[in-house]
Scaffold this active site. Sequence first.
Site, PDB file in Angstrom:
ATOM      1  CB  CYS A   2      -0.918   0.002   1.216  1.00  0.00           C
ATOM      2  SG  CYS A   2      -2.068  -1.402   1.267  1.00  0.00           S
ATOM      3  NE  ARG A  54      -8.013  -2.670   1.601  1.00  0.00           N
ATOM      4  CZ  ARG A  54      -9.182  -3.176   1.938  1.00  0.00           C
ATOM      5  NH1 ARG A  54     -10.294  -2.509   1.624  1.00  0.00           N
ATOM      6  NH2 ARG A  54      -9.268  -4.318   2.581  1.00  0.00           N
ATOM      7  CG  LEU A  55      -2.055  -4.800  -3.278  1.00  0.00           C
ATOM      8  CD1 LEU A  55      -2.604  -4.746  -4.696  1.00  0.00           C
ATOM      9  CD2 LEU A  55      -0.588  -5.224  -3.309  1.00  0.00           C
ATOM     10  CB  SER A  56      -7.722  -5.394  -1.250  1.00  0.00           C
ATOM     11  OG  SER A  56      -8.262  -4.093  -1.314  1.00  0.00           O
ATOM     12  CD  GLU A  82       0.061 -10.151   5.839  1.00  0.00           C
ATOM     13  OE1 GLU A  82      -0.598 -11.129   6.217  1.00  0.00           O
ATOM     14  OE2 GLU A  82       0.452  -9.999   4.669  1.00  0.00           O
ATOM     15  CB  SER A 378      11.396 -13.215  -2.761  1.00  0.00           C
ATOM     16  OG  SER A 378      11.991 -12.395  -1.781  1.00  0.00           O
ATOM     17  N   GLY A 379      13.133 -15.357  -1.578  1.00  0.00           N
ATOM     18  CA  GLY A 379      14.200 -15.773  -0.682  1.00  0.00           C
ATOM     19  C   GLY A 379      15.131 -14.658  -0.300  1.00  0.00           C
TER      20      GLY A 379
END
Length: 469
Positions: A2, A54-56, A82, A378-379
């Site tokens: 976001c 917002r990226l939901s 998050e 990702s690593g």
Amino acid sequence: MCGIAGIWTPDAAGSAPDLRALAETMARTLAHRGPDDHGAWSDTSDGVALAHRRLSIIDLSPLGAQPMISSDGRFVIVYNGEVYNFPELRAELESKGHVFRGRSDTEVLLTSFMEWGVEASIGRFVGMFAFALWDRARRELHLARDPLGIKPLYYGWAGGAFLFASEMKAICAHPGFTRELNTGAVPLYFHFGYVPSPHSIYRGIAALRPGCLLKIDPEALRRREPRLIPYWSAKDVVEKALSDPFPGAETDAARELERLLRRSVRSHMISDVPVGVFLSGGVDSSLVAALAVAESGAGVKTFTVGFEERRYNEAAEASAVARRLGTAHTEMYASSRDALDVVPRLPEMYDEPFGDSSQIPTFLVSRLTRKHVTVVLSGDGGDELFFGYGMYPSVMKAWKSSRRAPAPLRALCARALLAISPATRRLPPAALLPPARLMGRNPENLRESALRLARGWLARGFYDFYPMR
């Protein structure tokens, strides 16, 4: 991924509609970070405006929209990232009588602030985040960034206005901000290949340090002296690891590391949208993909970008790993023309000089991946966490040779290595500094000490988790 932006200018109190429109203009430059929704909030009495793109990912309903106000009306937040342990935090808060309206981790953060306060709550968060929190009761603004600085957050001034945003382009969109080169940052860029926090390429803009909370009240705003509070220290984690190595045998340490990695991957896969994995065929991404398959059972999607130049191409290794794991694998081969076409776009992506050539393949594989999933693991971070895997054989070989020397001489050599100036530690020989510390204090248990260190870092959710554009 976001985007957040905002303004605090007490001089503009009473003209909040104008401030709100200005905050929305700033956030509009971040539309690529949050294409799903947008919102803004303003306080007419204090001259504060917050905006969000917002990226939901979790709770796709309007109950997850931002800016979000706490249930008691005291706190207002705009938040990017998050907190992976939000289900556990939510259960604890519910046991204390709190009732939740939706399922988002944003609401869990707000309720945590209500229950435990801001500083105590941040110490409980495991994840990657950057947020701005307005305390309406105390007239304080808080900015915070995750312990390792995975999520970006910048702040600065334009006249009497305090500005902040996920990217500098949003601050530059404020009509009162004048772009002026920060000449002091140029040598830093040439030394590191990027501009490290708290510096930026623009005079008047600072990057909030990782693991720090910024607090600013009206008096601090007037003096332009926000209070910076470190809440996490990598040094403390390292020193604790060195003083308290893993107690079990190496096989026990390996099992514990696997448990921690599985827990980390499992928590990173909590999402209401499709999740995939970047797969290069190397140790780190292959391990993350394998654990994702182990946790989800089936249907994991993996993505790779290959190149026509053989020495840069890892697609064959990635494809072999995908076949072994049984993932739904997608790959693309990028030509030199594809790579060159990305170059003109790099300044708008990064806002300031960034000298890592991996930015080009990262963009290409991200563009490919976004056609299929919204979030990807990702690593990234594995090499840094374990000091580079090639280090272990060389250090053990060096130890076998050096152990014949008297212990006082070994200790003296270790102190000499550790006395090297931090400014020179990016040189190749400096790769041996962390192992030198381990060898100097606990040479017989190098691997166990390193695993203990890894355990401390993994407890904070080290492995990256990229919501895609």
